[in-house]
Design a protein around this motif. Structure first.
Motif, PDB file in Angstrom:
ATOM      1  N   HIS A   1       0.330  -4.846  11.527  1.00  0.00           N
ATOM      2  CA  HIS A   1       0.288  -3.437  11.882  1.00  0.00           C
ATOM      3  C   HIS A   1      -0.958  -2.769  11.284  1.00  0.00           C
ATOM      4  CE1 HIS A   1       4.311  -3.548  13.606  1.00  0.00           C
ATOM      5  NE2 HIS A   1       4.715  -4.215  12.536  1.00  0.00           N
ATOM      6  N   THR A   2      -1.563  -1.892  12.045  1.00  0.00           N
ATOM      7  CA  THR A   2      -2.782  -1.209  11.590  1.00  0.00           C
ATOM      8  C   THR A   2      -2.510   0.187  11.056  1.00  0.00           C
ATOM      9  OG1 THR A   2      -3.172  -0.355  13.834  1.00  0.00           O
ATOM     10  CG2 THR A   2      -4.192  -2.480  13.236  1.00  0.00           C
ATOM     11  N   HIS A   3      -1.312   0.718  11.329  1.00  0.00           N
ATOM     12  CA  HIS A   3      -1.006   2.073  10.907  1.00  0.00           C
ATOM     13  C   HIS A   3       0.496   2.266  10.827  1.00  0.00           C
ATOM     14  CE1 HIS A   3      -0.952   2.234  15.363  1.00  0.00           C
ATOM     15  NE2 HIS A   3       0.092   3.024  15.168  1.00  0.00           N
ATOM     16  N   VAL A   4       0.883   3.371  10.272  1.00  0.00           N
ATOM     17  CA  VAL A   4       2.284   3.796  10.249  1.00  0.00           C
ATOM     18  C   VAL A   4       2.407   4.995  11.175  1.00  0.00           C
ATOM     19  CG1 VAL A   4       4.153   4.744   8.836  1.00  0.00           C
ATOM     20  CG2 VAL A   4       2.629   2.993   7.878  1.00  0.00           C
TER      21      VAL A   4
ATOM     22  N   GLU B   1       4.975   4.220   2.586  1.00  0.00           N
ATOM     23  CA  GLU B   1       4.445   2.863   2.480  1.00  0.00           C
ATOM     24  C   GLU B   1       3.438   2.649   3.600  1.00  0.00           C
ATOM     25  OE1 GLU B   1       6.897  -0.584   2.150  1.00  0.00           O
ATOM     26  OE2 GLU B   1       8.427   0.461   0.972  1.00  0.00           O
ATOM     27  N   GLY B   2       2.367   1.908   3.273  1.00  0.00           N
ATOM     28  CA  GLY B   2       1.352   1.634   4.273  1.00  0.00           C
ATOM     29  C   GLY B   2       1.792   0.554   5.243  1.00  0.00           C
ATOM     30  N   PRO B   3       0.979   0.296   6.279  1.00  0.00           N
ATOM     31  CA  PRO B   3       1.329  -0.728   7.280  1.00  0.00           C
ATOM     32  C   PRO B   3       1.339  -2.127   6.657  1.00  0.00           C
ATOM     33  CG  PRO B   3      -0.942   0.009   7.567  1.00  0.00           C
ATOM     34  CD  PRO B   3      -0.318   0.924   6.553  1.00  0.00           C
ATOM     35  N   GLN B   4       2.198  -2.982   7.182  1.00  0.00           N
ATOM     36  CA  GLN B   4       2.287  -4.351   6.687  1.00  0.00           C
ATOM     37  C   GLN B   4       2.097  -5.333   7.829  1.00  0.00           C
ATOM     38  OE1 GLN B   4       5.750  -5.110   4.264  1.00  0.00           O
ATOM     39  NE2 GLN B   4       5.694  -3.102   3.301  1.00  0.00           N
TER      40      GLN B   4
ATOM     41  N   GLN C   1       0.835  -1.196   0.000  1.00  0.00           N
ATOM     42  CA  GLN C   1       0.000   0.000   0.000  1.00  0.00           C
ATOM     43  C   GLN C   1       0.876   1.255   0.000  1.00  0.00           C
ATOM     44  OE1 GLN C   1      -2.548  -0.128   3.475  1.00  0.00           O
ATOM     45  NE2 GLN C   1      -4.293  -0.793   2.258  1.00  0.00           N
ATOM     46  N   VAL C   2       0.408   2.261  -0.700  1.00  0.00           N
ATOM     47  CA  VAL C   2       1.068   3.556  -0.665  1.00  0.00           C
ATOM     48  C   VAL C   2       0.070   4.580  -0.137  1.00  0.00           C
ATOM     49  CG1 VAL C   2       2.105   5.420  -2.018  1.00  0.00           C
ATOM     50  CG2 VAL C   2       2.625   3.031  -2.574  1.00  0.00           C
ATOM     51  N   ILE C   3       0.455   5.298   0.910  1.00  0.00           N
ATOM     52  CA  ILE C   3      -0.375   6.362   1.471  1.00  0.00           C
ATOM     53  C   ILE C   3       0.136   7.674   0.891  1.00  0.00           C
ATOM     54  CG2 ILE C   3      -1.218   7.473   3.569  1.00  0.00           C
ATOM     55  CD1 ILE C   3      -0.502   4.870   5.063  1.00  0.00           C
TER      56      ILE C   3
END
Length: 393
Positions: free
Chosen positions: A240-243, A234-237, A205-207
Motif C-alpha cells: 500500500h502507498t497510502h492510507v 498508522e502508515g501504509p503497510q 510508520q506513524v503519520i
C-alpha cells in the motif's frame, strides 16, 4: 482554526471502571495475532501494529481515578486552566506518587468535554499512540482516567507539564519575549527529530497528521516536544502507498493532495512542516484574516520573495532585528520550498530535513553592527544547499 471534518463519537460504552483502551484495543490485537499465526513458518514475522505494541506497554501508564484528578486540580479550578480547545480544557495540576510516598509531580491534565466536537475516538488514539512512542521530542503521557459514573462519562489524560507553552504562543503573542534565531532553529530541529522518529523509528510508520506550531510544546529549556496525537494514524503497510481516511486537520497546514483525495502518507507531515518553517522565518501565521487580501495566506505571500532574490529579507520576522545569518535564513526557506513541493514524492524525508537543519544550526550568527557579514558567502552556501537537497532526494 477549524478542522475540516472533526470526529464525532458515536460509540456507546457500558458503565464501569475498566479502561476503554484495554477494551477497544484487544479485538484489534487478537485479529492481528491470528493473521500472523496463519503465515507460513518460513516467512518473516510481520511487524506489530500500534494496538499490539500498546498491549505490551500499557502497564507503563498509570490509571487515575476521577477523584484523584479532581483533587489534583482543586476541583478543576478555572485559575489552573492553561489551555482550551475543541477537545475540552487543560489544567495545571499536582499528582501524588502512587504509593503516597515521595514528592508530588506537576502535570498537565486534559479533560475531555463530552459535548465538544472531538470525542472519545481521539482520546483513545492519544492513549494508544502515546502509550507506545518514546522519544525526547514527544510529550510524555503519564496516565489516563476512563470513568463511567453517575455524573457521566469522564475521559482525561495526564501529561508531563511543559512550562513554556507552545511554539505558537512565542511566535505570535507579542507579550512574550521574542525567540532568538538560535532558539528557533533548535526548536525546529527538535520537532523534526520527533517527526523522523514517528516516520522511521518504530516497527510501523506513524503519520502525525496534525503538525502545527500550536502542537509543538516547549519545556523549561525550550526543548520542543510534539503533543496531541488524537489524529495520528498508522502508515501504509505492505504494497500500500497510502492510507485512505476522512480529511481532518487544521486549515492552512494540511497537504493539498490529502485535502483533495483523503490519501494520507508521511509526506503529508512533510508539507505541514514546511508551513511551520515559514512561520518561524516570518513570524506570521499560516492564515491571518486581518491582513490585506494578498497577505492573508502565508504560502501565497512568501512566493513573492524567493530565497535567491534581493527581496527575500523582506519576509523575515522584523522582531529578529537582523540578528540572524542571511545564509541560514535562505537555507531554511529553500528547505521549506522543498517540503512544500506539489509533488509529494519530490519532498524530502524527515531524516533528510533533520540533516539540513543541523547544517543550518552550524552557520554562525552575525556579530552586532555587522549584520551583513554573512552575505558574502550566500552564493556559495546556496549552491551547497541545492546540492544537499538534490543529493538527499
Amino acid at each position: 482554526m477549524k478542522c475540516f471534518f472533526p470526529f464525532k463519537d458515536k460509540s456507546k460504552t457500558k458503565r464501569g471502571s475498566r479502561s476503554a483502551p484495554e477494551r477497544q484495543s484487544q479485538s484489534k490485537s487478537d485479529s492481528s495475532a491470528v493473521n500472523r499465526a496463519t503465515k507460513s513458518s518460513g516467512s518473516l514475522p510481520s511487524p506489530l501494529s500500534i494496538p499490539e505494541l500498546y498491549e505490551e506497554k500499557k502497564h507503563n501508564l498509570r490509571v487515575f481515578t476521577y477523584e484523584e484528578l479532581r483533587e489534583a486540580t482543586n476541583g478543576f479550578n478555572r485559575l489552573l486552566k492553561i489551555g482550551e480547545g475543541g477537545f475540552g480544557s487543560v489544567y495545571k495540576g499536582t499528582i501524588r506518587p502512587p504509593n503516597g510516598q515521595g514528592d508530588s509531580t506537576v502535570v498537565a491534565i486534559k479533560k475531555l468535554n463530552t459535548n465538544g466536537l472531538q470525542g472519545h475516538k481521539q482520546w483513545l488514539a492519544e492513549v494508544i499512540f502515546l502509550g507506545v512512542v518514546n522519544h525526547p521530542n514527544l510529550v510524555k503521557l503519564l496516565g489516563y482516567c476512563s470513568s463511567d459514573e453517575e455524573r457521566g462519562i469522564q475521559r482525561l489524560l495526564v501529561y508531563e507539564f511543559m512550562p513554556n507553552r507552545s511554539l505558537e504562543a512565542h511566535l505570535f503573542n507579542r507579550a512574550l519575549p521574542t525567540l532568538t534565531w538560535k532558539t528557533r532553529l533548535e526548536i525546529l530541529l527538535g520537532a523534526a527529530e520527533g517527526l523522523a522518529y514517528l516516520h522511521g523509528g518504530l516497527q510501523v510508520q506513524v503519520i502525525y497528521r496534525d503538525f502545527k506550531s500550536s502542537n509543538v510544546l516547549l519545556d523549561d529549556e525550550f526543548k520542543a516536544k510534539l503533543s496531541d496525537f488524537g489524529l495520528a494514524r498508522e502508515g501504509p503497510q505492505g504494497d500500500h502507498t497510502h492510507v485512505s481516511t476522512a480529511v481532518v486537520g487544521t486549515y492552512g497546514y494540511a497537504a493539498p493532495e490529502y485535502v483533495e483525495t483523503g490519501h494520507l502518507t508521511t509526506q503529508s507531515d512533510i508539507w505541514s512542516f514546511g508551513v511551520v518553517l515559514y512561520e518561524i522565518l516570518t513570524g506570521r501565521r499560516a492564515l491571518e484574516r486581518n491582513r490585506p487580501t494578498s497577505e492573508q495566506k502565508l504560502l501565497d505571500w512568501v512566493k513573492q520573495f524567493p530565497a535567491n532574490s534581493r527581496r527575500f529579507s523582506m519576509i523575515i520576522d522584523p522582531r529578529l532585528r537582523n540578528q540572524y545569518p542571511p545564509v541560514a535564513a535562505q537555507k531554511i526557506a529553500k528547505l521549506a520550498d522543498s517540503c512544500l513541493n506539489k509533488n509529494a514524492k519530490d519532498r524530502p524525508t524527515m531524516s533528510q530535513v533533520v540533516e539540513i537543519l543541523k547544517e543550518a544550526t552550524q552557520i554562525p550568527e552575525p556579530t552586532p553592527g555587522n549584520s551583513s557579514s554573512s552575505s558574502s558567502g550566500s552564493k556559495i552556501s546556496n549552491r551547497n544547499q541545492n546540492r544537499t537537497i538534490k543529493r538527499s532526494l
